[in-house]
Design a protein around this motif. Structure first.
Motif, PDB file in Angstrom:
ATOM      1  N   THR A  67      32.432  22.199  86.764  1.00  0.00           N
ATOM      2  CA  THR A  67      31.468  21.250  86.203  1.00  0.00           C
ATOM      3  C   THR A  67      32.074  20.375  85.111  1.00  0.00           C
ATOM      4  O   THR A  67      31.397  19.464  84.623  1.00  0.00           O
ATOM      5  CB  THR A  67      30.256  22.008  85.624  1.00  0.00           C
ATOM      6  N   SER A  68      33.325  20.632  84.718  1.00  0.00           N
ATOM      7  CA  SER A  68      33.933  19.854  83.630  1.00  0.00           C
ATOM      8  C   SER A  68      34.086  18.387  84.020  1.00  0.00           C
ATOM      9  O   SER A  68      34.006  17.494  83.169  1.00  0.00           O
ATOM     10  CB  SER A  68      35.296  20.437  83.257  1.00  0.00           C
ATOM     11  N   PHE A  69      34.300  18.107  85.302  1.00  0.00           N
ATOM     12  CA  PHE A  69      34.394  16.727  85.780  1.00  0.00           C
ATOM     13  C   PHE A  69      33.110  15.971  85.461  1.00  0.00           C
ATOM     14  O   PHE A  69      33.124  14.864  84.922  1.00  0.00           O
ATOM     15  CB  PHE A  69      34.677  16.763  87.279  1.00  0.00           C
ATOM     16  N   GLY A  70      31.968  16.575  85.795  1.00  0.00           N
ATOM     17  CA  GLY A  70      30.685  15.945  85.507  1.00  0.00           C
ATOM     18  C   GLY A  70      30.419  15.811  84.018  1.00  0.00           C
ATOM     19  O   GLY A  70      29.846  14.809  83.573  1.00  0.00           O
ATOM     20  N   ARG A  71      30.851  16.813  83.244  1.00  0.00           N
ATOM     21  CA  ARG A  71      30.636  16.744  81.795  1.00  0.00           C
ATOM     22  C   ARG A  71      31.422  15.604  81.167  1.00  0.00           C
ATOM     23  O   ARG A  71      30.964  14.971  80.216  1.00  0.00           O
ATOM     24  CB  ARG A  71      31.027  18.076  81.143  1.00  0.00           C
ATOM     25  N   ARG A  72      32.615  15.350  81.695  1.00  0.00           N
ATOM     26  CA  ARG A  72      33.408  14.252  81.145  1.00  0.00           C
ATOM     27  C   ARG A  72      32.808  12.897  81.483  1.00  0.00           C
ATOM     28  O   ARG A  72      32.850  11.966  80.676  1.00  0.00           O
ATOM     29  CB  ARG A  72      34.847  14.315  81.692  1.00  0.00           C
ATOM     30  N   LEU A  73      32.227  12.766  82.678  1.00  0.00           N
ATOM     31  CA  LEU A  73      31.682  11.478  83.095  1.00  0.00           C
ATOM     32  C   LEU A  73      30.278  11.216  82.562  1.00  0.00           C
ATOM     33  O   LEU A  73      29.850  10.054  82.495  1.00  0.00           O
ATOM     34  CB  LEU A  73      31.672  11.393  84.624  1.00  0.00           C
ATOM     35  N   TYR A  74      29.563  12.265  82.195  1.00  0.00           N
ATOM     36  CA  TYR A  74      28.173  12.119  81.762  1.00  0.00           C
ATOM     37  C   TYR A  74      28.019  11.135  80.593  1.00  0.00           C
ATOM     38  O   TYR A  74      27.212  10.189  80.673  1.00  0.00           O
ATOM     39  CB  TYR A  74      27.602  13.483  81.417  1.00  0.00           C
ATOM     40  N   ALA A 119      26.134   7.468  80.735  1.00  0.00           N
ATOM     41  CA  ALA A 119      24.975   7.213  79.872  1.00  0.00           C
ATOM     42  C   ALA A 119      25.184   5.969  79.018  1.00  0.00           C
ATOM     43  O   ALA A 119      24.284   5.117  78.893  1.00  0.00           O
ATOM     44  CB  ALA A 119      24.702   8.434  78.994  1.00  0.00           C
ATOM     45  N   VAL A 120      26.358   5.829  78.429  1.00  0.00           N
ATOM     46  CA  VAL A 120      26.639   4.671  77.575  1.00  0.00           C
ATOM     47  C   VAL A 120      26.741   3.400  78.417  1.00  0.00           C
ATOM     48  O   VAL A 120      26.140   2.362  78.090  1.00  0.00           O
ATOM     49  CB  VAL A 120      27.945   4.898  76.779  1.00  0.00           C
ATOM     50  N   GLY A 121      27.520   3.473  79.507  1.00  0.00           N
ATOM     51  CA  GLY A 121      27.741   2.281  80.321  1.00  0.00           C
ATOM     52  C   GLY A 121      26.471   1.716  80.918  1.00  0.00           C
ATOM     53  O   GLY A 121      26.223   0.495  80.873  1.00  0.00           O
ATOM     54  N   LEU A 122      25.633   2.587  81.482  1.00  0.00           N
ATOM     55  CA  LEU A 122      24.405   2.092  82.107  1.00  0.00           C
ATOM     56  C   LEU A 122      23.394   1.615  81.069  1.00  0.00           C
ATOM     57  O   LEU A 122      22.644   0.653  81.318  1.00  0.00           O
ATOM     58  CB  LEU A 122      23.792   3.180  82.991  1.00  0.00           C
ATOM     59  N   ALA A 123      23.372   2.267  79.914  1.00  0.00           N
ATOM     60  CA  ALA A 123      22.418   1.846  78.869  1.00  0.00           C
ATOM     61  C   ALA A 123      22.720   0.441  78.372  1.00  0.00           C
ATOM     62  O   ALA A 123      21.812  -0.392  78.228  1.00  0.00           O
ATOM     63  CB  ALA A 123      22.446   2.843  77.715  1.00  0.00           C
ATOM     64  N   ILE A 124      24.001   0.139  78.116  1.00  0.00           N
ATOM     65  CA  ILE A 124      24.317  -1.212  77.632  1.00  0.00           C
ATOM     66  C   ILE A 124      24.345  -2.210  78.788  1.00  0.00           C
ATOM     67  O   ILE A 124      24.153  -3.418  78.575  1.00  0.00           O
ATOM     68  CB  ILE A 124      25.648  -1.238  76.861  1.00  0.00           C
ATOM     69  N   GLY A 125      24.548  -1.705  80.020  1.00  0.00           N
ATOM     70  CA  GLY A 125      24.468  -2.593  81.172  1.00  0.00           C
ATOM     71  C   GLY A 125      23.063  -3.111  81.391  1.00  0.00           C
ATOM     72  O   GLY A 125      22.874  -4.208  81.955  1.00  0.00           O
ATOM     73  N   PHE A 133      14.662   3.069  84.883  1.00  0.00           N
ATOM     74  CA  PHE A 133      15.071   4.332  85.514  1.00  0.00           C
ATOM     75  C   PHE A 133      16.591   4.402  85.657  1.00  0.00           C
ATOM     76  O   PHE A 133      17.215   5.416  85.304  1.00  0.00           O
ATOM     77  CB  PHE A 133      14.415   4.452  86.891  1.00  0.00           C
ATOM     78  N   ASP A 134      17.215   3.335  86.172  1.00  0.00           N
ATOM     79  CA  ASP A 134      18.661   3.353  86.403  1.00  0.00           C
ATOM     80  C   ASP A 134      19.448   3.453  85.104  1.00  0.00           C
ATOM     81  O   ASP A 134      20.439   4.184  85.017  1.00  0.00           O
ATOM     82  CB  ASP A 134      19.064   2.081  87.167  1.00  0.00           C
ATOM     83  N   GLY A 135      19.006   2.721  84.091  1.00  0.00           N
ATOM     84  CA  GLY A 135      19.784   2.681  82.850  1.00  0.00           C
ATOM     85  C   GLY A 135      19.543   3.840  81.910  1.00  0.00           C
ATOM     86  O   GLY A 135      20.471   4.272  81.211  1.00  0.00           O
ATOM     87  N   PRO A 154      21.238   8.564  84.471  1.00  0.00           N
ATOM     88  CA  PRO A 154      22.418   9.298  83.997  1.00  0.00           C
ATOM     89  C   PRO A 154      22.141  10.777  83.738  1.00  0.00           C
ATOM     90  O   PRO A 154      22.980  11.643  84.031  1.00  0.00           O
ATOM     91  CB  PRO A 154      22.801   8.568  82.704  1.00  0.00           C
ATOM     92  N   HIS A 155      20.960  11.083  83.216  1.00  0.00           N
ATOM     93  CA  HIS A 155      20.623  12.484  82.900  1.00  0.00           C
ATOM     94  C   HIS A 155      20.268  13.265  84.164  1.00  0.00           C
ATOM     95  O   HIS A 155      20.630  14.440  84.291  1.00  0.00           O
ATOM     96  CB  HIS A 155      19.466  12.495  81.899  1.00  0.00           C
ATOM     97  N   LEU A 156      19.590  12.608  85.101  1.00  0.00           N
ATOM     98  CA  LEU A 156      19.302  13.275  86.378  1.00  0.00           C
ATOM     99  C   LEU A 156      20.598  13.563  87.140  1.00  0.00           C
ATOM    100  O   LEU A 156      20.735  14.622  87.774  1.00  0.00           O
ATOM    101  CB  LEU A 156      18.391  12.393  87.240  1.00  0.00           C
ATOM    102  N   ALA A 157      21.536  12.609  87.087  1.00  0.00           N
ATOM    103  CA  ALA A 157      22.825  12.809  87.765  1.00  0.00           C
ATOM    104  C   ALA A 157      23.559  14.016  87.185  1.00  0.00           C
ATOM    105  O   ALA A 157      24.165  14.812  87.919  1.00  0.00           O
ATOM    106  CB  ALA A 157      23.683  11.546  87.630  1.00  0.00           C
TER     107      ALA A 157
END
Length: 361
Positions: free
Chosen positions: A11-18, A22-28, A51-53, A57-60
């Motif tokens: 799960t470390s892969f997902g933890r690094r991308l989370y 979250a930051v990228g989609l929020a400012i996008g 929903f997307d921004g 990210p949290h559901l993913a």
């Protein structure tokens, strides 16, 4: 415990991308929202953007944590990100700056994560989603970017690349630490902390070449724990492993800084002693032999002895394999003479010598 560590690694892969997602989609959201406001977008599009921004990210991340295959789950999440990106480009009617920013940013992080092929796969999915969505919306094409939209794009243009750079640096540092750890574990025997057979033979080869070039003396010592098979059979392999570890500790305590100790295999060990004659080496070997014979292994009230063979480098030895074989032959000569003793390999250039020493009664 091992299963928990394994699950954590998966799960470390997902933890690094989370946090990056979250930051990228929020400012996008700011880029897309600026264009949608100018175009008077429908309420359902605003709800989907929120929903997307802010929710996706949290559901993913939850999906990754609950998945039986977290890595594949995260790759699916990345593909979903690309599909959303293509959809929003179509919604913005290909407004130049935010559309290019979304396409580049969403492709760049995929290339970093999965390489060029994965990046190309995401870009193709983004293009397909964009084409289908644009067709659904009537192929609207309004590539002009207003000054207000340009300002809304600045956070994504500035913050996200910096965040990706910081994350990439952390990943590079982690990779370097793992590489160094791997190199260390590949050189050393895990049970004893001594060099493994391959690395120890490399050290012996270095000393052999040094003798060939400069004629510098060196001694190679081979050591075997007496009746080790009986220890394993009588006390169990756990006790046998403890004996190996304790002996390695005793051996390391007898080494000089310049000496190289290694585990040759099983209960056989080797020492390379640079700048040493056999007369000096036999003193160190005798000290080790006495210490082992006098040592009571903790918790099991067990004593052991060792047989030792040593060989000083000389011009009759053709290569490092012959050097090890000479010390090994001396070791087996010690075993034949009753064990718990030291034998020195014969040296043709000098007077033949065979030494045997025992603990005085």
């Amino acid at each position: 415990m091992d299963s928990d560590r394994g699950e954590s690694r998966r799960t470390s892969f997902g933890r690094r991308l989370y946090p990056m997602r979250a930051v990228g989609l929020a400012i996008g959201v700011l880029c897309v929202a600026a264009v949608m406001q100018e175009h008077g977008a429908a309420p359902w599009l605003w709800a989907l953007l929120v929903f997307d921004g802010l929710v996706w990210p949290h559901l993913a991340y939850v999906h990754v944590l609950r998945s039986r295959d977290p890595i594949q789950a995260e790759y699916r999440n990345l593909l979903t990100d690309a599909a959303f990106g293509g959809f929003w480009i179509a919604v913005m009617a290909f407004d130049t700056l935010p559309s290019v920013l979304l396409a580049v940013m969403l492709t760049m992080d995929k290339v970093i994560v999965g390489g060029r092929r994965f990046g190309a796969k995401n870009l193709a999915l983004m293009a397909l989603t964009c084409l289908v969505s644009s067709a659904f919306m009537g192929f609207r094409f309004e590539p002009y970017t207003t000054f207000r939209t340009m300002l809304a794009c600045l956070p994504l243009l500035i913050v996200y690349p910096l965040a990706i750079g910081a994350a990439s640096r952390l990943l590079a540092q982690q990779t370097l630490r793992q590489k160094r750890m791997f190199e260390k574990t590949s050189r050393f025997d895990a049970a004893t902390g001594l060099m493994n057979r391959q690395q120890w033979q490399y050290a012996a080869n270095v000393e052999f070449n040094r003798f060939v070039r400069a004629g510098r003396p060196a001694v190679l010592i081979m050591i075997d724990i007496d009746y080790f098979k009986q220890i394993n059979d009588g006390y169990g392999h756990t006790v046998g492993d403890a004996v190996i570890e304790e002996f390695a500790r005793l051996m390391k305590a007898c080494l000089r800084d310049m000496d190289t100790g290694g585990r040759y295999g099983g209960d056989e060990f080797g020492i390379v002693m640079p700048e040493t004659r056999w007369e000096e080496a036999i003193v160190a070997a005798e000290r080790l032999r006495r210490q082992v014979a006098a040592y009571v292994f903790p918790g099991i009230d067990l004593r052991c002895t060792v047989s030792i063979g040593l060989s000083e480098i000389n011009h009759s030895i053709a290569n490092v394999t012959d050097w090890i074989s000479a010390a090994d032959a001396a070791l087996y000569a010690a075993k034949r003479k009753g064990r718990d003793c030291i034998e020195v390999a014969k040296i043709p250039q000098r007077s033949p010598y065979a030494a045997r020493s025992r603990v005085d009664a």
